[in-house]
Design a protein around this motif. Structure first.
Motif, PDB file in Angstrom:
ATOM      1  N   THR A 198      -1.765  -7.041   4.777  1.00  0.00           N
ATOM      2  CA  THR A 198      -2.017  -7.374   6.170  1.00  0.00           C
ATOM      3  C   THR A 198      -3.511  -7.499   6.450  1.00  0.00           C
ATOM      4  O   THR A 198      -4.287  -6.618   6.077  1.00  0.00           O
ATOM      5  N   PRO A 199      -3.943  -8.596   7.089  1.00  0.00           N
ATOM      6  CA  PRO A 199      -5.350  -8.682   7.498  1.00  0.00           C
ATOM      7  C   PRO A 199      -5.696  -7.594   8.504  1.00  0.00           C
ATOM      8  O   PRO A 199      -4.873  -7.185   9.315  1.00  0.00           O
ATOM      9  N   ILE A 200      -6.930  -7.129   8.440  1.00  0.00           N
ATOM     10  CA  ILE A 200      -7.413  -6.089   9.358  1.00  0.00           C
ATOM     11  C   ILE A 200      -8.210  -6.788  10.459  1.00  0.00           C
ATOM     12  O   ILE A 200      -9.206  -7.449  10.190  1.00  0.00           O
ATOM     13  N   ARG A 201      -7.748  -6.645  11.688  1.00  0.00           N
ATOM     14  CA  ARG A 201      -8.331  -7.409  12.778  1.00  0.00           C
ATOM     15  C   ARG A 201      -9.310  -6.621  13.623  1.00  0.00           C
ATOM     16  O   ARG A 201     -10.216  -7.190  14.220  1.00  0.00           O
ATOM     17  N   ASN A 202      -9.151  -5.326  13.723  1.00  0.00           N
ATOM     18  CA  ASN A 202     -10.091  -4.554  14.543  1.00  0.00           C
ATOM     19  C   ASN A 202     -10.176  -3.131  14.017  1.00  0.00           C
ATOM     20  O   ASN A 202      -9.306  -2.658  13.290  1.00  0.00           O
ATOM     21  N   LEU A 203     -11.232  -2.455  14.399  1.00  0.00           N
ATOM     22  CA  LEU A 203     -11.546  -1.137  13.866  1.00  0.00           C
ATOM     23  C   LEU A 203     -10.476  -0.109  14.209  1.00  0.00           C
ATOM     24  O   LEU A 203     -10.121   0.726  13.385  1.00  0.00           O
ATOM     25  N   ASP A 204      -9.930  -0.196  15.412  1.00  0.00           N
ATOM     26  CA  ASP A 204      -8.981   0.817  15.853  1.00  0.00           C
ATOM     27  C   ASP A 204      -7.741   0.860  14.963  1.00  0.00           C
ATOM     28  O   ASP A 204      -7.116   1.909  14.811  1.00  0.00           O
ATOM     29  N   GLU A 205      -7.350  -0.293  14.396  1.00  0.00           N
ATOM     30  CA  GLU A 205      -6.148  -0.307  13.575  1.00  0.00           C
ATOM     31  C   GLU A 205      -6.468  -0.232  12.091  1.00  0.00           C
ATOM     32  O   GLU A 205      -5.571  -0.359  11.262  1.00  0.00           O
ATOM     33  N   TYR A 206      -7.749   0.004  11.733  1.00  0.00           N
ATOM     34  CA  TYR A 206      -8.117  -0.039  10.313  1.00  0.00           C
ATOM     35  C   TYR A 206      -7.333   0.984   9.491  1.00  0.00           C
ATOM     36  O   TYR A 206      -6.702   0.642   8.487  1.00  0.00           O
ATOM     37  N   THR A 207      -7.376   2.245   9.900  1.00  0.00           N
ATOM     38  CA  THR A 207      -6.717   3.283   9.100  1.00  0.00           C
ATOM     39  C   THR A 207      -5.225   3.002   8.987  1.00  0.00           C
ATOM     40  O   THR A 207      -4.628   3.130   7.902  1.00  0.00           O
ATOM     41  N   PHE A 208      -4.603   2.580  10.084  1.00  0.00           N
ATOM     42  CA  PHE A 208      -3.174   2.262  10.097  1.00  0.00           C
ATOM     43  C   PHE A 208      -2.862   1.126   9.131  1.00  0.00           C
ATOM     44  O   PHE A 208      -2.003   1.241   8.250  1.00  0.00           O
ATOM     45  N   THR A 209      -3.585  -0.005   9.259  1.00  0.00           N
ATOM     46  CA  THR A 209      -3.293  -1.177   8.442  1.00  0.00           C
ATOM     47  C   THR A 209      -3.657  -0.941   6.983  1.00  0.00           C
ATOM     48  O   THR A 209      -2.920  -1.333   6.068  1.00  0.00           O
ATOM     49  N   HIS A 210      -4.788  -0.303   6.739  1.00  0.00           N
ATOM     50  CA  HIS A 210      -5.195   0.009   5.368  1.00  0.00           C
ATOM     51  C   HIS A 210      -4.149   0.896   4.692  1.00  0.00           C
ATOM     52  O   HIS A 210      -3.813   0.692   3.522  1.00  0.00           O
ATOM     53  N   SER A 211      -3.604   1.840   5.429  1.00  0.00           N
ATOM     54  CA  SER A 211      -2.599   2.735   4.849  1.00  0.00           C
ATOM     55  C   SER A 211      -1.329   1.973   4.481  1.00  0.00           C
ATOM     56  O   SER A 211      -0.729   2.227   3.429  1.00  0.00           O
ATOM     57  N   ILE A 212      -0.902   1.031   5.334  1.00  0.00           N
ATOM     58  CA  ILE A 212       0.253   0.198   5.002  1.00  0.00           C
ATOM     59  C   ILE A 212      -0.023  -0.588   3.732  1.00  0.00           C
ATOM     60  O   ILE A 212       0.818  -0.684   2.826  1.00  0.00           O
ATOM     61  N   ASN A 213      -1.241  -1.156   3.625  1.00  0.00           N
ATOM     62  CA  ASN A 213      -1.581  -1.951   2.447  1.00  0.00           C
ATOM     63  C   ASN A 213      -1.594  -1.117   1.171  1.00  0.00           C
ATOM     64  O   ASN A 213      -1.147  -1.580   0.118  1.00  0.00           O
ATOM     65  N   VAL A 214      -2.114   0.099   1.253  1.00  0.00           N
ATOM     66  CA  VAL A 214      -2.126   0.961   0.064  1.00  0.00           C
ATOM     67  C   VAL A 214      -0.688   1.281  -0.354  1.00  0.00           C
ATOM     68  O   VAL A 214      -0.378   1.321  -1.548  1.00  0.00           O
ATOM     69  N   GLY A 215       0.201   1.470   0.617  1.00  0.00           N
ATOM     70  CA  GLY A 215       1.609   1.684   0.285  1.00  0.00           C
ATOM     71  C   GLY A 215       2.215   0.478  -0.416  1.00  0.00           C
ATOM     72  O   GLY A 215       2.940   0.616  -1.414  1.00  0.00           O
ATOM     73  N   ILE A 216       1.923  -0.722   0.072  1.00  0.00           N
ATOM     74  CA  ILE A 216       2.423  -1.954  -0.552  1.00  0.00           C
ATOM     75  C   ILE A 216       1.909  -2.074  -1.978  1.00  0.00           C
ATOM     76  O   ILE A 216       2.660  -2.399  -2.911  1.00  0.00           O
ATOM     77  N   LEU A 217       0.626  -1.795  -2.171  1.00  0.00           N
ATOM     78  CA  LEU A 217       0.030  -1.905  -3.508  1.00  0.00           C
ATOM     79  C   LEU A 217       0.599  -0.850  -4.449  1.00  0.00           C
ATOM     80  O   LEU A 217       0.767  -1.106  -5.652  1.00  0.00           O
ATOM     81  N   ASN A 218       0.888   0.330  -3.932  1.00  0.00           N
ATOM     82  CA  ASN A 218       1.539   1.354  -4.763  1.00  0.00           C
ATOM     83  C   ASN A 218       2.924   0.893  -5.215  1.00  0.00           C
ATOM     84  O   ASN A 218       3.308   1.088  -6.367  1.00  0.00           O
ATOM     85  N   ILE A 219       3.672   0.292  -4.296  1.00  0.00           N
ATOM     86  CA  ILE A 219       5.002  -0.212  -4.657  1.00  0.00           C
ATOM     87  C   ILE A 219       4.881  -1.280  -5.742  1.00  0.00           C
ATOM     88  O   ILE A 219       5.637  -1.282  -6.721  1.00  0.00           O
ATOM     89  N   ALA A 220       3.920  -2.195  -5.571  1.00  0.00           N
ATOM     90  CA  ALA A 220       3.736  -3.262  -6.561  1.00  0.00           C
ATOM     91  C   ALA A 220       3.399  -2.679  -7.926  1.00  0.00           C
ATOM     92  O   ALA A 220       3.940  -3.111  -8.955  1.00  0.00           O
ATOM     93  N   GLN A 221       2.498  -1.692  -7.948  1.00  0.00           N
ATOM     94  CA  GLN A 221       2.154  -1.050  -9.221  1.00  0.00           C
ATOM     95  C   GLN A 221       3.375  -0.373  -9.840  1.00  0.00           C
ATOM     96  O   GLN A 221       3.635  -0.509 -11.047  1.00  0.00           O
ATOM     97  N   GLY A 222       4.096   0.372  -9.017  1.00  0.00           N
ATOM     98  CA  GLY A 222       5.243   1.102  -9.529  1.00  0.00           C
ATOM     99  C   GLY A 222       6.287   0.174 -10.124  1.00  0.00           C
ATOM    100  O   GLY A 222       6.818   0.428 -11.213  1.00  0.00           O
ATOM    101  N   MET A 223       6.584  -0.922  -9.427  1.00  0.00           N
ATOM    102  CA  MET A 223       7.577  -1.864  -9.930  1.00  0.00           C
ATOM    103  C   MET A 223       7.117  -2.505 -11.233  1.00  0.00           C
ATOM    104  O   MET A 223       7.917  -2.743 -12.140  1.00  0.00           O
ATOM    105  N   SER A 224       5.823  -2.785 -11.349  1.00  0.00           N
ATOM    106  CA  SER A 224       5.313  -3.399 -12.580  1.00  0.00           C
ATOM    107  C   SER A 224       5.429  -2.455 -13.766  1.00  0.00           C
ATOM    108  O   SER A 224       5.433  -2.896 -14.919  1.00  0.00           O
ATOM    109  N   LEU A 225       5.519  -1.157 -13.488  1.00  0.00           N
ATOM    110  CA  LEU A 225       5.656  -0.156 -14.552  1.00  0.00           C
ATOM    111  C   LEU A 225       7.107   0.241 -14.794  1.00  0.00           C
ATOM    112  O   LEU A 225       7.386   1.146 -15.576  1.00  0.00           O
TER     113      LEU A 225
END
Length: 393
Positions: A198-225
């Protein structure tokens, strides 16, 4: 580390097994030509099992993986992966004591697809498992191909969850676990997980959106393994909650545009411990999320923070979260730089292996990104935001 000699022996065995299966399809499993191939299959397998406690091969799309690493792509291995996929085999384990009769029975079952259940339980020296699509609750899961495609009411419920974290309240994680399950279902249907970032559009939602993205990337890594089921689900939740401890850090420090003072950085370094303590008090939060929140800044060489006692062993989930966290921070636009291109990110992350990042996991992640990351969406952040808005402290 996996020795090259072992990998080559695994490839040699799988190549012979694939050729024998092809021969069985051309003739029949009982044909003399198939029987003549058996020593070429059994001998390398028994040599491997003389050194290994077992040999497990993961099937992921058209790839075969050994100990989390894709094996070289070649025609015979691709055919074997496709055959396993058609038979619903997600992983196969060969155990010591496997003999020619076991191999012949397995070949017969793969050909007619009628007796594979015999290899899912019982005393067989060959064990198989399927690829789970649902995530363990027996219910139909709504597919989520991208966070931005969620209906407004789902987005609001998720934001309320993160507001609960900010208010240090008891968590109702049902929306979060549903989101994770939805991403897993979509990615299993060959939706590109990197396109879900997800693109990050403003500072207030940074932690929220970044956390969603880290979860998505963790899922991608896990599935690849080859990780599946509850463990894959928990890996995604851990990514989405890894920065929970930042709720205890003063916002003026989190959003400071310049360098932190020693005192401010000391305060920032408390967020892993405080996040783990907070998550420990939440009934529905997986243990992996608590561990990952605590360890995600320890670094692979254990020289990060908090400093662990001697002999500490980092959890695999924490190491994967470090990689996801680092990547999403690097791809984010900041006031002092544009988003980094993939080659630049790749070079920088490779420079961190052995110190901050696990080498094998990082190479696997970058390989996954190279194969699936075409058209990666930009990670925008408003130019008016302070310089440290996306700094991965």
């Amino acid at each position: 580390m996996i020795h090259d000699r072992t990998i080559q022996s695994v490839v040699d065995f799988l190549r012979s097994f694939s050729q024998t299966l092809i021969m069985a399809a051309l003739y029949s499993p009982e044909h003399p030509q198939v029987f003549s191939q058996m020593p070429h299959v059994l001998n390398p397998l028994q040599q491997l099992l003389a050194e290994l406690p077992e040999l497990t091969i993961i099937v992921f799309n058209d790839d075969l993986l050994y100990q989390g690493k894709p094996l070289e792509r070649e025609l015979s291995l691709n055919k074997l992966a496709k055959l396993f996929n058609r038979a619903g085999v997600g992983h196969v384990t060969f155990l010591p004591g496997v003999n020619e009769a076991n191999i012949r029975d397995f070949i017969r079952s793969l050909q007619d697809k009628s007796d594979l259940n015999a290899f899912k339980s019982g005393n067989s020296r060959i064990k198989i498992g399927g690829v789970s699509v649902g995530e363990g609750n027996g219910e139909e899961t709504e597919m989520v191909a991208s966070y931005v495609d969620l209906p407004p009411e789902r987005l609001q419920e998720l934001k309320m969850l993160y507001d609960s974290i900010a208010a240090r309240q008891q968590l109702d994680t049902r929306q979060l676990t549903s989101l994770v399950a939805g991403f897993i279902v979509a990615f299993r249907r060959e939706y590109n997980p990197f396109m879900a970032l997800t693109p990050i559009r403003n500072l207030d939602e940074y932690t929220f959106t970044h956390s969603i993205n880290v979860g998505i990337l963790n899922i991608a890594q896990g599935m690849s393994l080859g990780i599946s089921g509850e463990l894959l689900h928990d890996l995604g939740v851990a990514g989405m909650l890894h920065d929970a401890g930042k709720i205890f850090i003063d916002r003026s420090i989190i959003q400071k545009p310049g360098a932190l003072t020693d005192e401010e950085f000391a305060a920032m370094k408390t967020h892993p411990l405080r996040g783990a303590q907070y998550l420990m008090g939440q009934e529905a939060v997986p243990k992996l999320a608590v561990i990952s929140a605590f360890e995600h800044h320890m670094r692979f060489d254990l020289k990060g923070y908090p400093l662990p006692p001697e002999g500490w062993h980092l959890n695999l989930c924490s190491q994967m979260t470090m990689i996801s966290d680092t990547f999403d921070a690097l791809r984010t636009k900041r006031i002092y730089k544009d988003p980094w291109d993939f080659p630049v990110i790749c070079g920088h992350m490779l420079s961190l292996v052995g110190s901050q990042l696990n080498e094998d996991l990082t190479i696997n992640f970058l390989d996954l990104l190279a194969r699936m990351g075409d058209g990666l969406p930009p990670a925008q952040l408003d130019d008016a935001l302070p310089a440290r808005a996306c700094y991965c402290e």
